[in-house]
Write a protein that holds these residues in place. Sequence first.
Motif, PDB file in Angstrom:
ATOM      1  N   ARG A 318       1.007  -1.151  -0.233  1.00 28.88           N
ATOM      2  CA  ARG A 318       0.067  -0.367   0.101  1.00 28.88           C
ATOM      3  C   ARG A 318       1.343   0.900   0.067  1.00 28.88           C
ATOM      4  N   HIS A 319       0.420   2.327  -0.452  1.00 30.31           N
ATOM      5  CA  HIS A 319       0.683   3.482  -1.048  1.00 30.31           C
ATOM      6  C   HIS A 319       0.601   4.535   0.098  1.00 30.31           C
ATOM      7  N   ASP A 320      -0.896   4.458   1.427  1.00 30.84           N
ATOM      8  CA  ASP A 320      -1.195   5.218   1.477  1.00 30.84           C
ATOM      9  C   ASP A 320      -0.191   6.781   2.729  1.00 30.84           C
ATOM     10  N   ASN A 321       1.238   5.778   2.760  1.00 29.67           N
ATOM     11  CA  ASN A 321       1.907   6.677   3.443  1.00 29.67           C
ATOM     12  C   ASN A 321       3.568   6.432   4.009  1.00 29.67           C
ATOM     13  N   THR A 324       3.507   3.124   6.307  1.00 25.12           N
ATOM     14  CA  THR A 324       2.404   1.882   6.146  1.00 25.12           C
ATOM     15  C   THR A 324       3.209   1.322   4.697  1.00 25.12           C
ATOM     16  N   LEU A 325       3.477   1.820   3.909  1.00 30.97           N
ATOM     17  CA  LEU A 325       4.791   1.045   2.593  1.00 30.97           C
ATOM     18  C   LEU A 325       5.703   0.315   2.922  1.00 30.97           C
ATOM     19  N   ASP A 328       3.922  -3.019   5.323  1.00 32.05           N
ATOM     20  CA  ASP A 328       4.042  -3.122   4.407  1.00 32.05           C
ATOM     21  C   ASP A 328       4.886  -4.437   3.627  1.00 32.05           C
ATOM     22  N   THR A 364       4.291  12.926   0.836  1.00 30.06           N
ATOM     23  CA  THR A 364       2.370  13.270   1.705  1.00 30.06           C
ATOM     24  C   THR A 364       1.808  12.328   0.393  1.00 30.06           C
ATOM     25  N   SER A 365       1.616  12.456  -0.277  1.00 24.60           N
ATOM     26  CA  SER A 365       0.347  11.768  -0.987  1.00 24.60           C
ATOM     27  C   SER A 365       0.295  10.193  -1.552  1.00 24.60           C
ATOM     28  N   PRO A 366      -0.634   9.709  -1.990  1.00 20.19           N
ATOM     29  CA  PRO A 366      -0.179   8.630  -1.950  1.00 20.19           C
ATOM     30  C   PRO A 366       0.672   7.885  -3.353  1.00 20.19           C
ATOM     31  N   VAL A 369       4.139   8.768  -2.571  1.00 22.66           N
ATOM     32  CA  VAL A 369       4.884   7.481  -1.695  1.00 22.66           C
ATOM     33  C   VAL A 369       5.647   6.414  -3.046  1.00 22.66           C
TER      34      VAL A 369
END
Length: 837
Positions: A318-321, A324-325, A328, A364-366, A369
């Motif tokens: 995931r590329h939320d932030n 999180t990256l 994962d 800052t944004s997916p 990221v």
Amino acid sequence: MTGKFATLSGDANVKAVLGPTNTGKTHLAIERLCAHSSGAIGFPLRLLAREVYDKVCAIKGPKEVALITGEERIEPPGARWLLCTVEAMPRDTEERAFVALDEVQLAADRERGHIFTDRLLNARGREETMLLGSSTMEPMIRSLLPEAGITTRPRFSTLRHAGAAKLSRLPPRSAIVAFSAEQVYAVAEMLRRFRGGAAVVMGALSPQTRNAQVALFQSGEVDYIVATDAIGMGLNLDVSHVAFAGLSKFDGVRQRRLTPAEMAQIAGRAGRHQKDGTFGTLSGGGRDVAFTDEEVYAIEEHRFAPISHLFWRDGDPRHDNLDTLIADLEAKPGEPGLVPAPEAIDLGVLKRLAEEPEIAAGVTSPALVARFWDVCSLPDFRQLGIENHARFVARLWQDLRSGDLGSDYVAARIAELDKPDGDIDTLQGRIAAIRSWAYICQRPDWVLAKEEMAARARAAEARLSDALHGRLTERFVNRRTAVLMKTMGKDANLLRVELAEDGAVSVEGEVIGHLDGFRFVVDARTGHDDRKLLLAAAERHMPELLAQKAGHLIASQFGELTIERGEILRGEQVVAVLREGKAIAAPRIELARELAALAPVQRTQLAEALDLWLARELAPLAPLTKLEEAARDPAAGSEVRALLLSVIAGRGVIARERTGLAQVPQERRRELRKLGVTIGALDIFVPALLKPAPRKLLRAIGADRRFLREDMASVIPGGQKLPAGYRHAGKQAIRVDMAEKLFRAAHESRGSGRKRFIVDAALGTSMGLAPGSFVRLMREAGFRKIPAPVLPEGAFGPPQPDLWEWRAPRKDQPAARKPEAAPREGNAFAALADLMR
């Protein structure tokens, strides 16, 4: 995490083809790819992807095939077949009818294993999926893909242990495997001294340089190749023996001994397809450089411990932030047999840069990221390590965060590296750096004028690769020594030895010295190590060198020479007279009286030169020399020697009835055939001596005074005086070997035991024999023609063919003596004859 393994079930269309090296797995995958309407194959090496791309292009056409690697992308619009590196393989493979993954056992590799595991679990073809790799993967495939079909293929050739050998004793077509650049260079240097050099293959070389070095070996210019374990994958070489310079390597964590499976992957390069191979070690490397009995058994029998786990990392994080990256990417798998992958350099760079506030604050944004993760995934081609590579990535991110890289900026960076000067290490560093820019230019949204910049990067890499290949060849290949070492022990007549007008001597284009008069002097630039080798080569080729020197000497002092009437002539001037020697084809030279004024040394040199020149000129008489040598051999037996002397006296051809062939046992006649002697129906002859060149030479040296037919045609007009090598055939004459051809054809028509048979006269007609001449000739060999009856008047239909009969002539017997003429009447001898009657 259950969604990450959704593809573990329902894999009935997956087929695993497993086995050792040289089993044709990749060839099978290419065949299946081309049989489908679309497809993709992922390879472990850019070099292998390029090789298969060229093959598929030849089958499907370049407009239908794409090549996708990190540094190179050739993607025609609508291309249906893709050849990729595993890292660059598209994730949307479901659109393709066929998908294959090569070398799946690399899923257990510490550095790249997680990428192969991700493709193994998720890359699927719409109609067929094929996994290629080692048999050690079978348990893991059965565990992770229970519905997959598994096929095991045997190796085409055998692989046997040959023990240890010194570097100087390695057989030609050998590969020597080392596990560090320093050891590769050391071995290549020694091979340059002992064997003329070697090709060099290392993982740090660019694919183009690696191809050029492999071509150097494949072409036979060098007989040895020194490589790291990069040779064990994707390189199909004409190698008969693999020698290990060591059996341990640094795996990124520690120095360890190779596993038997790794040893077999490398040793399997020996022997391709049906050609068997051997493997061993270099002697003198210590106790650790030796295979154990268990390892030898495992390699020869292809029995290895199965792979117990695969390295896994989330292939679609995931590329939320950033947190999180990273979470994962560091997550643990939830399936048995899968273990977390060691921290790869891309993850290490990501974590290192995420710790810098000024960088992390801007992601800052997916979307940012995802873009930042793509930049951190730039491969470390230069092998700088996490810290140094992270600085390069940080500088690249600063330029990419706000948009694309300007074409002027990228062109300037490429131009800085496009310098083909420097040593091997310098060029390797530039190639590694240019590969980074080639990778950057291939990204779809990183560089303005992407196509132009990518082309510039490829061109720069090609120029640097050519320069590196040149440096490697210059350092590790002594072409002169290689040529001499490959040819020592072979027939010197097979070599191209040249003598220049200035006296320079070269073998296969390489200057090895010069002739000072008739004395060979080694090239002054030759090192001490090569001097013995060159002296040995010169001694081996000295007769030919002196013959060439004689040619130059005679040409400069006497002009063009010819042999006529038993004399050596320059125009009309007699240079020497040929006297009878020990053999017909070796007459003795006696210099002309006009040359008596020469100094004794000059006369001797000139006589030696003429001897060598004459020996070369008389080469067509070698078959006659062979007969003379056999006739002098007591082991041949008196009967064979007597017959050979008869053939020699006839200068290669004599009537069968005059040879005493009946005295030669059947089992001894094979010896005659080995000497090139043909035992014909009417003649015994040497076909090689019936050609124009030897006949002219025999007459020119005065060894055959008979009438000469210059062209030695098959059939000529007859006459009272026939040329040597012919026999009468009515009003014509035929060469004896052509006559024998007709006799054999007639005997083949006769078969076994048939009293009357048909003989096809077309063969004689094709030679130029008239029908009457053909009948007369055949009669000599015992064949009698029985004319076919004439059709009655008024009858229709094809005429009956003429029939023939054969009765064995009284060959092998002395010719019948002519009856003595009766004494004329009216003298005392006539009266005496009447009393005797």
